[in-house]
Design a protein around this motif. Structure first.
Motif, PDB file in Angstrom:
ATOM      1  N   PHE A 151       0.858  -1.179   0.000  1.00 20.80           N
ATOM      2  CA  PHE A 151       0.000   0.000   0.000  1.00 20.80           C
ATOM      3  C   PHE A 151       0.898   1.233   0.000  1.00 20.80           C
ATOM      4  CE2 PHE A 151      -1.730   3.635   2.141  1.00 20.80           C
ATOM      5  CZ  PHE A 151      -3.037   3.719   1.692  1.00 20.80           C
ATOM      6  N   CYS A 152       0.603   2.178  -0.884  1.00 18.14           N
ATOM      7  CA  CYS A 152       1.268   3.472  -0.817  1.00 18.14           C
ATOM      8  C   CYS A 152       0.232   4.550  -1.118  1.00 18.14           C
ATOM      9  CB  CYS A 152       2.481   3.563  -1.730  1.00 18.14           C
ATOM     10  SG  CYS A 152       2.141   3.423  -3.474  1.00 18.14           S
ATOM     11  N   GLY A 153       0.390   5.657  -0.436  1.00 19.86           N
ATOM     12  CA  GLY A 153      -0.506   6.787  -0.624  1.00 19.86           C
ATOM     13  C   GLY A 153       0.269   7.998  -1.103  1.00 19.86           C
TER      14      GLY A 153
ATOM     15  N   TRP B 259       4.696   9.814  -3.002  1.00 20.40           N
ATOM     16  CA  TRP B 259       4.156   8.550  -2.521  1.00 20.40           C
ATOM     17  C   TRP B 259       4.923   8.076  -1.294  1.00 20.40           C
ATOM     18  CZ3 TRP B 259      -0.209   6.664  -4.655  1.00 20.40           C
ATOM     19  CH2 TRP B 259      -0.608   7.202  -5.881  1.00 20.40           C
ATOM     20  N   GLN B 260       4.208   7.483  -0.357  1.00 18.52           N
ATOM     21  CA  GLN B 260       4.858   6.920   0.819  1.00 18.52           C
ATOM     22  C   GLN B 260       3.947   5.900   1.474  1.00 18.52           C
ATOM     23  OE1 GLN B 260       5.418  10.424   3.395  1.00 18.52           O
ATOM     24  NE2 GLN B 260       3.885   9.551   4.763  1.00 18.52           N
TER      25      GLN B 260
ATOM     26  N   PRO C 233      -7.043  13.674   6.722  1.00 14.42           N
ATOM     27  CA  PRO C 233      -6.487  12.923   5.583  1.00 14.42           C
ATOM     28  C   PRO C 233      -5.038  13.298   5.269  1.00 14.42           C
ATOM     29  CG  PRO C 233      -8.457  14.166   4.926  1.00 14.42           C
ATOM     30  CD  PRO C 233      -8.183  14.500   6.346  1.00 14.42           C
ATOM     31  N   GLU C 234      -4.222  12.271   5.079  1.00 15.62           N
ATOM     32  CA  GLU C 234      -2.816  12.436   4.696  1.00 15.62           C
ATOM     33  C   GLU C 234      -2.640  12.252   3.190  1.00 15.62           C
ATOM     34  OE1 GLU C 234       0.320  12.215   6.698  1.00 15.62           O
ATOM     35  OE2 GLU C 234      -0.715  12.565   8.584  1.00 15.62           O
ATOM     36  N   PHE C 235      -3.504  11.414   2.589  1.00 16.98           N
ATOM     37  CA  PHE C 235      -3.340  11.018   1.194  1.00 16.98           C
ATOM     38  C   PHE C 235      -4.518  11.475   0.345  1.00 16.98           C
ATOM     39  CE2 PHE C 235      -1.401   7.323   3.622  1.00 16.98           C
ATOM     40  CZ  PHE C 235      -0.092   7.758   3.486  1.00 16.98           C
ATOM     41  N   ASP C 236      -4.240  11.788  -0.926  1.00 16.76           N
ATOM     42  CA  ASP C 236      -5.334  12.134  -1.839  1.00 16.76           C
ATOM     43  C   ASP C 236      -5.682  10.976  -2.776  1.00 16.76           C
ATOM     44  OD1 ASP C 236      -3.215  12.208  -3.673  1.00 16.76           O
ATOM     45  OD2 ASP C 236      -3.344  14.364  -4.010  1.00 16.76           O
ATOM     46  N   ARG C 237      -4.798   9.973  -2.844  1.00 13.38           N
ATOM     47  CA  ARG C 237      -5.070   8.743  -3.598  1.00 13.38           C
ATOM     48  C   ARG C 237      -4.124   7.666  -3.090  1.00 13.38           C
ATOM     49  NH1 ARG C 237      -2.330  12.275  -6.929  1.00 13.38           N
ATOM     50  NH2 ARG C 237      -0.602  11.458  -8.159  1.00 13.38           N
TER      51      ARG C 237
END
Length: 160
Positions: free
Chosen positions: A26-28, A38-39, A123-127
């Protein structure tokens, strides 16, 4: 006397390598970045918190994935550190840290993709996406790349 980066401590932190049944990670993509960033899920350890508890909390806070949807597989034996690049030193974490020392945990995801919810309270990620280990390492910001290489090497037997 001028304070230098080496005078500052590392911020205690955890990282989570979440893999699906195919061994993909999994990466966001970080929501706060104007370029692709990405991380894997990661974050600070609260005072008095055990690293594994922090890892599960961070996983939930960033992905909505709860403890019952994962199986513990492995953890890094040692802490892995990185230093912030000069342009970020003094700008993040109120200038209190030179970088992070991280304990990484590998969890196997037992749920379905539709149970991952990155639209969390903060939220940390947008996708997000599932990715191969080598692609994950190649896409990380350069100052964290050595950490990701160490983590992938430690968990390699479990990855695609």
């Amino acid at each position: 006397m001028t304070q230098t980066a080496t005078d500052l401590p590392y911020r205690p932190c955890v990282g989570v390598t979440l893999i699906n049944p195919q061994g993909l990670i999994f990466c966001g993509n970080r929501k706060d970045s104007s370029t692709p960033a990405w991380q894997m899920p990661q974050g600070g350890i609260d005072a008095g918190e055990k690293p594994r508890v922090a890892a599960l909390r961070e996983l939930w806070e960033e992905t909505g994935v709860t403890e019952d949807l994962v199986e513990f597989v492995a953890k890094t034996e040692d802490w892995v550190t990185y230093d912030l690049p000069p342009e970020l030193l003094g700008r993040v974490w109120d200038g209190k840290y030179r970088g992070q020392k991280q304990k990484w945990f590998l969890f196997r995801y037992l749920g379905r993709d539709d149970q991952i919810n990155i639209e969390t309270d903060h939220p940390e990620f947008d996708r997000w996406q599932w990715t191969r280990a080598d692609d994950m390492v190649a896409s990380i910001v350069p100052f964290k790349r050595a950490v990701y290489e160490q983590v992938v090497a430690a968990f390699r037997p479990h990855l695609a």
